[in-house]
Design an enzyme around this catalytic site. Structure first.
Site, PDB file in Angstrom:
ATOM      1  N   CYS A 180      27.582  55.449  50.509  1.00 39.50           N
ATOM      2  CA  CYS A 180      27.267  54.902  51.837  1.00 39.50           C
ATOM      3  C   CYS A 180      27.908  55.732  52.949  1.00 39.50           C
ATOM      4  O   CYS A 180      27.247  56.098  53.928  1.00 39.50           O
ATOM      5  CB  CYS A 180      27.707  53.440  51.901  1.00 39.50           C
ATOM      6  SG  CYS A 180      29.346  53.124  51.224  1.00 39.50           S
TER       7      CYS A 180
HETATM    8  N1  LIG Z   1      28.758  48.129  48.450  1.00 38.35           N
HETATM    9  C1  LIG Z   1      28.311  49.237  49.037  1.00 38.35           C
HETATM   10  O1  LIG Z   1      28.250  49.318  50.273  1.00 38.35           O
HETATM   11  C2  LIG Z   1      27.842  50.397  48.215  1.00 38.35           C
HETATM   12  C3  LIG Z   1      27.092  51.389  48.857  1.00 38.35           C
HETATM   13  C4  LIG Z   1      26.595  52.476  48.125  1.00 38.35           C
HETATM   14  C5  LIG Z   1      26.889  52.567  46.770  1.00 38.35           C
HETATM   15  N2  LIG Z   1      27.639  51.614  46.152  1.00 38.35           N
HETATM   16  C6  LIG Z   1      27.865  51.760  44.699  1.00 38.35           C
HETATM   17  O2  LIG Z   1      26.908  50.957  44.037  1.00 38.35           O
HETATM   18  C7  LIG Z   1      27.451  50.393  42.836  1.00 38.35           C
HETATM   19  C8  LIG Z   1      27.389  48.870  42.926  1.00 38.35           C
HETATM   20  O3  LIG Z   1      28.138  48.460  44.066  1.00 38.35           O
HETATM   21  P1  LIG Z   1      28.240  46.942  44.538  1.00 38.35           P
HETATM   22  O4  LIG Z   1      28.886  46.965  45.859  1.00 38.35           O
HETATM   23  O5  LIG Z   1      26.946  46.265  44.354  1.00 38.35           O
HETATM   24  O6  LIG Z   1      29.284  46.409  43.443  1.00 38.35           O
HETATM   25  P2  LIG Z   1      29.504  44.919  42.898  1.00 38.35           P
HETATM   26  O7  LIG Z   1      29.131  43.952  43.949  1.00 38.35           O
HETATM   27  O8  LIG Z   1      30.873  44.890  42.335  1.00 38.35           O
HETATM   28  O9  LIG Z   1      28.428  44.804  41.719  1.00 38.35           O
HETATM   29  C9  LIG Z   1      28.492  45.570  40.554  1.00 38.35           C
HETATM   30  C10 LIG Z   1      27.820  44.783  39.446  1.00 38.35           C
HETATM   31  O10 LIG Z   1      27.873  45.575  38.232  1.00 38.35           O
HETATM   32  C11 LIG Z   1      27.963  44.702  37.113  1.00 38.35           C
HETATM   33  N3  LIG Z   1      28.790  45.315  36.046  1.00 38.35           N
HETATM   34  C12 LIG Z   1      30.137  45.527  36.043  1.00 38.35           C
HETATM   35  N4  LIG Z   1      30.518  46.104  34.889  1.00 38.35           N
HETATM   36  C13 LIG Z   1      29.402  46.235  34.143  1.00 38.35           C
HETATM   37  C14 LIG Z   1      29.159  46.733  32.826  1.00 38.35           C
HETATM   38  N5  LIG Z   1      30.136  47.236  32.068  1.00 38.35           N
HETATM   39  N6  LIG Z   1      27.872  46.718  32.360  1.00 38.35           N
HETATM   40  C15 LIG Z   1      26.850  46.219  33.115  1.00 38.35           C
HETATM   41  N7  LIG Z   1      27.038  45.712  34.364  1.00 38.35           N
HETATM   42  C16 LIG Z   1      28.290  45.723  34.852  1.00 38.35           C
HETATM   43  C17 LIG Z   1      28.622  43.415  37.615  1.00 38.35           C
HETATM   44  O11 LIG Z   1      27.777  42.377  37.243  1.00 38.35           O
HETATM   45  P3  LIG Z   1      27.987  41.272  36.111  1.00 38.35           P
HETATM   46  O12 LIG Z   1      29.407  40.990  35.845  1.00 38.35           O
HETATM   47  O13 LIG Z   1      27.252  40.140  36.718  1.00 38.35           O
HETATM   48  O14 LIG Z   1      27.262  41.875  34.924  1.00 38.35           O
HETATM   49  C18 LIG Z   1      28.528  43.487  39.151  1.00 38.35           C
HETATM   50  O15 LIG Z   1      27.771  42.422  39.679  1.00 38.35           O
HETATM   51  C19 LIG Z   1      28.891  50.922  42.759  1.00 38.35           C
HETATM   52  O16 LIG Z   1      28.903  52.044  41.925  1.00 38.35           O
HETATM   53  C20 LIG Z   1      29.217  51.301  44.206  1.00 38.35           C
HETATM   54  O17 LIG Z   1      30.179  52.312  44.300  1.00 38.35           O
HETATM   55  C21 LIG Z   1      28.117  50.535  46.853  1.00 38.35           C
END
Ligand SMILES: NC(=O)c1ccc[n+]([C@@H]2O[C@H](COP(=O)([O-])OP(=O)(O)OC[C@H]3O[C@@H](n4cnc5c(N)ncnc54)[C@H](OP(=O)(O)O)[C@@H]3O)[C@@H](O)[C@H]2O)c1
Length: 347
Positions: free
Chosen positions: A154
């Site tokens: 981001c």
């Molecule tokens: N937030 C931002 O602004 C943003 C922007 C760009 C990129 N990103 C990137 O996008 C990705 C997701 O970010 P987010 O903000 O959505 O994070 P988040 O809210 O923490 O969501 C990540 C999800 O991944 C799942 N997860 C965790 N460990 C896992 C595993 N071993 N196997 C399968 N699923 C698993 C979890 O779901 P369950 O426990 O429900 O399975 C969780 O809901 C990250 O890599 C982050 O760096 C984030």
């Protein structure tokens, strides 16, 4: 109407929820699998009430469970370190599945840099080269021909859209300073000290000064743009990420001193004239006008060779889920604005 079935891994996280929200209005993409370990078997609409009425019958499934028949693509909205393992499993099971990874796992092309940044060995370093870096505005042709897309970070999206026109013209030199302020949704749905309301609200602080993990990603792409464009000069990125007292958005202030006399506003206006999701603003951009949209608003300010570029994006849309859909649209030969063409709101 052509229908393309999709899976979302990490669908209960903030990025996954945003994909579900945006895809509910997409005329071609249909979500047939949404994974969550925590919510395995539960109805999506029960866990995510904001989606009530839009996903009848869809239940979260465990990430290890087989994908439904006919899935053509998957989004990996999962933490870094998780995505590359998921990629290996999925690619082995479904060799024709197209993938957009939203984590940092496939963005950096050099395994040593990956190790230095993420503190872990990459399990499939050779694979990173197969992933198109998905800043749509600079990599459209590559994304169109790709099967795998590494969606940008981001902060990287806000920074690169602020600096790409200068990089492409060999106009980055000396110190390139990035002051970037993000909202609390940038760190995901899992509560953390830095996102706890009493700590975060009505405050402003910096973190990971000079060492943020997106800095090498930004440098990698700026260097590539310079090499592909009018050549590179020596430049040093100085990145100061900050936490702002709001939920969504990244506001970027980029400071550059040009090595030549150039009308920067004219250069940006020309570069972004045909970009559907980049809007040039005469005054300052505002987060309010881009949140919940896929727009990046940009303004350019100049005094002699001193240039300040401002950008505003929604970290969860242009900085994440929206750009991921923009990329998947291209990959499937659709108009890149499909399902994303909507204005901002005020207030
Ligand atoms: N937030 C931002 O602004 C943003 C922007 C760009 C990129 N990103 C990137 O996008 C990705 C997701 O970010 P987010 O903000 O959505 O994070 P988040 O809210 O923490 O969501 C990540 C999800 O991944 C799942 N997860 C965790 N460990 C896992 C595993 N071993 N196997 C399968 N699923 C698993 C979890 O779901 P369950 O426990 O429900 O399975 C969780 O809901 C990250 O890599 C982050 O760096 C984030």
């Amino acid at each position: 109407v052509k229908r393309i079935d999709l899976a979302i891994f990490g669908a209960a996280g903030y990025g996954g929820q945003e994909l579900l929200r945006l895809l509910s209005a997409h005329p071609h993409f249909r979500v047939t699998a949404a994974t969550s370990t925590r919510h395995d078997g539960r109805p999506v609409e029960e866990i995510l009430p904001q989606l009530a009425g839009f996903y009848p019958g869809l239940r979260f499934q465990h990430p290890d469970q087989a994908l439904p028949e006919g899935c053509a693509a998957a989004f990996l909205a999962t933490p870094h370190g998780v995505s590359h393992r998921l990629f290996a499993t999925l690619h082995a099971r479904h060799p024709d599945l197209d993938l957009v990874d939203l984590s940092g796992d496939f963005r950096l092309k050099d395994p040593d840099t990956f190790y230095a940044v993420y503190g872990a060995e990459h399990h499939f370093p050779e694979r990173a080269r197969d992933f198109a870096y998905g800043l749509t505005e600079t990599n459209r042709a590559l994304v169109r021909d790709a099967s795998f897309v590494a969606n940008p970070g981001c902060f990287a999206t806000g920074a690169l859209l602020a600096l790409a026109p200068l990089a492409e013209h060999g106009l980055l030199a000396g110190d390139v300073v990035l002051a970037q302020t993000t909202g609390s949704s940038g760190s995901g749905a899992e509560p953390q000290a830095g996102t706890h309301h009493p700590e975060r609200a009505q405050d402003m602080r910096a973190y990971k000064v000079l060492v943020h993990q997106h800095q090498p990603e930004i440098a990698q792409e700026l260097t590539r743009l310079g090499m592909a464009g009018m050549g590179m000069q020596e430049f040093e990125l100085v990145m100061v990420p900050q936490s702002g007292p709001f939920v969504r958005g990244i506001f970027t202030v980029a400071h550059v001193r040009l090595p030549a006399d150039v009308d920067a506003a004219e250069l940006y206006a020309r570069r972004y004239a045909d970009e559907p999701f980049v809007r040039m603003r005469a005054g300052t951009p505002a987060l309010r006008h881009v949140v919940r949209t896929n727009f990046c608003d940009v303004s350019v300010h100049q005094r002699g060779r001193r240039v300040v570029v401002l950008t505003a994006i929604d970290n969860l849309v242009k900085g994440m889920a929206g750009q991921a859909i923009q990329n998947l649209n291209l990959l499937f030969g659709l108009e890149e604005t499909t399902g994303l063409w909507a204005p901002g709101a005020n207030p």
